[in-house]
Design a protein around this motif. Sequence first.
Motif, PDB file in Angstrom:
ATOM      1  N   CYS A 293      44.328  40.205  25.843  1.00  0.00           N
ATOM      2  CA  CYS A 293      44.643  40.913  27.096  1.00  0.00           C
ATOM      3  C   CYS A 293      43.375  41.209  27.889  1.00  0.00           C
ATOM      4  O   CYS A 293      43.350  41.063  29.108  1.00  0.00           O
ATOM      5  CB  CYS A 293      45.420  42.198  26.817  1.00  0.00           C
ATOM      6  SG  CYS A 293      47.181  41.931  26.471  1.00  0.00           S
ATOM      7  N   ARG A 294      42.313  41.604  27.175  1.00  0.00           N
ATOM      8  CA  ARG A 294      41.056  41.894  27.862  1.00  0.00           C
ATOM      9  C   ARG A 294      40.486  40.639  28.517  1.00  0.00           C
ATOM     10  O   ARG A 294      40.081  40.657  29.678  1.00  0.00           O
ATOM     11  CB  ARG A 294      40.040  42.504  26.901  1.00  0.00           C
ATOM     12  CG  ARG A 294      40.399  43.910  26.455  1.00  0.00           C
ATOM     13  CD  ARG A 294      39.236  44.633  25.777  1.00  0.00           C
ATOM     14  NE  ARG A 294      38.359  43.787  25.012  1.00  0.00           N
ATOM     15  CZ  ARG A 294      38.471  43.570  23.697  1.00  0.00           C
ATOM     16  NH1 ARG A 294      39.430  44.141  22.999  1.00  0.00           N
ATOM     17  NH2 ARG A 294      37.611  42.801  23.075  1.00  0.00           N
TER      18      ARG A 294
ATOM     19  N   GLY B 222      40.385  40.479  32.447  1.00  0.00           N
ATOM     20  CA  GLY B 222      39.037  40.841  32.877  1.00  0.00           C
ATOM     21  C   GLY B 222      38.835  42.346  32.930  1.00  0.00           C
ATOM     22  O   GLY B 222      37.963  42.834  33.632  1.00  0.00           O
ATOM     23  N   ALA B 223      39.652  43.088  32.185  1.00  0.00           N
ATOM     24  CA  ALA B 223      39.599  44.554  32.181  1.00  0.00           C
ATOM     25  C   ALA B 223      39.473  45.050  30.742  1.00  0.00           C
ATOM     26  O   ALA B 223      39.783  44.334  29.798  1.00  0.00           O
ATOM     27  CB  ALA B 223      40.878  45.111  32.815  1.00  0.00           C
TER      28      ALA B 223
ATOM     29  N   GLY C 136      47.318  32.665  41.456  1.00  0.00           N
ATOM     30  CA  GLY C 136      46.808  32.958  40.119  1.00  0.00           C
ATOM     31  C   GLY C 136      47.082  34.371  39.648  1.00  0.00           C
ATOM     32  O   GLY C 136      46.650  34.761  38.566  1.00  0.00           O
ATOM     33  N   GLY C 137      47.802  35.164  40.453  1.00  0.00           N
ATOM     34  CA  GLY C 137      48.081  36.553  40.095  1.00  0.00           C
ATOM     35  C   GLY C 137      48.843  36.679  38.788  1.00  0.00           C
ATOM     36  O   GLY C 137      49.817  35.959  38.554  1.00  0.00           O
ATOM     37  N   HIS C 138      48.387  37.563  37.925  1.00  0.00           N
ATOM     38  CA  HIS C 138      49.032  37.810  36.634  1.00  0.00           C
ATOM     39  C   HIS C 138      50.343  38.549  36.863  1.00  0.00           C
ATOM     40  O   HIS C 138      50.384  39.521  37.620  1.00  0.00           O
ATOM     41  CB  HIS C 138      48.142  38.666  35.740  1.00  0.00           C
ATOM     42  CG  HIS C 138      46.793  38.077  35.508  1.00  0.00           C
ATOM     43  ND1 HIS C 138      45.844  38.707  34.755  1.00  0.00           N
ATOM     44  CD2 HIS C 138      46.220  36.917  35.913  1.00  0.00           C
ATOM     45  CE1 HIS C 138      44.746  37.978  34.708  1.00  0.00           C
ATOM     46  NE2 HIS C 138      44.951  36.890  35.409  1.00  0.00           N
ATOM     47  N   LEU C 139      51.397  38.120  36.191  1.00  0.00           N
ATOM     48  CA  LEU C 139      52.715  38.714  36.390  1.00  0.00           C
ATOM     49  C   LEU C 139      53.282  39.343  35.129  1.00  0.00           C
ATOM     50  O   LEU C 139      53.632  40.517  35.121  1.00  0.00           O
ATOM     51  CB  LEU C 139      53.693  37.651  36.901  1.00  0.00           C
ATOM     52  CG  LEU C 139      53.318  37.016  38.232  1.00  0.00           C
ATOM     53  CD1 LEU C 139      54.127  35.756  38.473  1.00  0.00           C
ATOM     54  CD2 LEU C 139      53.525  38.028  39.343  1.00  0.00           C
TER      55      LEU C 139
END
Length: 139
Positions: free
Chosen positions: A33-34, A38-39, A76-79
């Motif tokens: 997930c990280r 990128g968080a 490319g937005g994560h959904l």
Amino acid sequence: MADQHRGTCFCGAVEVSASGEPIDMGYCHCGSCRAYSGAPFVAFTIWPEDRVEVTGHVGSYDKAGTSERVFCSRCGGHLLLRHPHLGLTDIRAGILPSVTFTPRSHLNYAARVMPVRDGLPKFSDMPVEIGGSGELIVE
């Protein structure tokens, strides 16, 4: 009729809708997930897969054969993440603005890179119900 929640990707080309209310909400600290977000951790809402619909052009990636990460093929937005072995879909908390995000726990907290002191339960990995050890880490 159940509440209907709708949201879109970053550019608006993909719509995600979910009916009712999520069955769980929280934060995940796992390395996948990280790296994907990128968080230092991500916020999730969990839904039964039969209450989630996605329309538009999406791409997906399944690194380990257990969770399909779905994104807009345009921006490319994560959904969301599909977990077919559990019959669940993890919609990122920011995608559905009408859902009041009320986190209940932290998952994979042993892998954290940033401590969070919020009083919520912190699972070393996952709850037993979804295949984890159920072990908790003290804040």
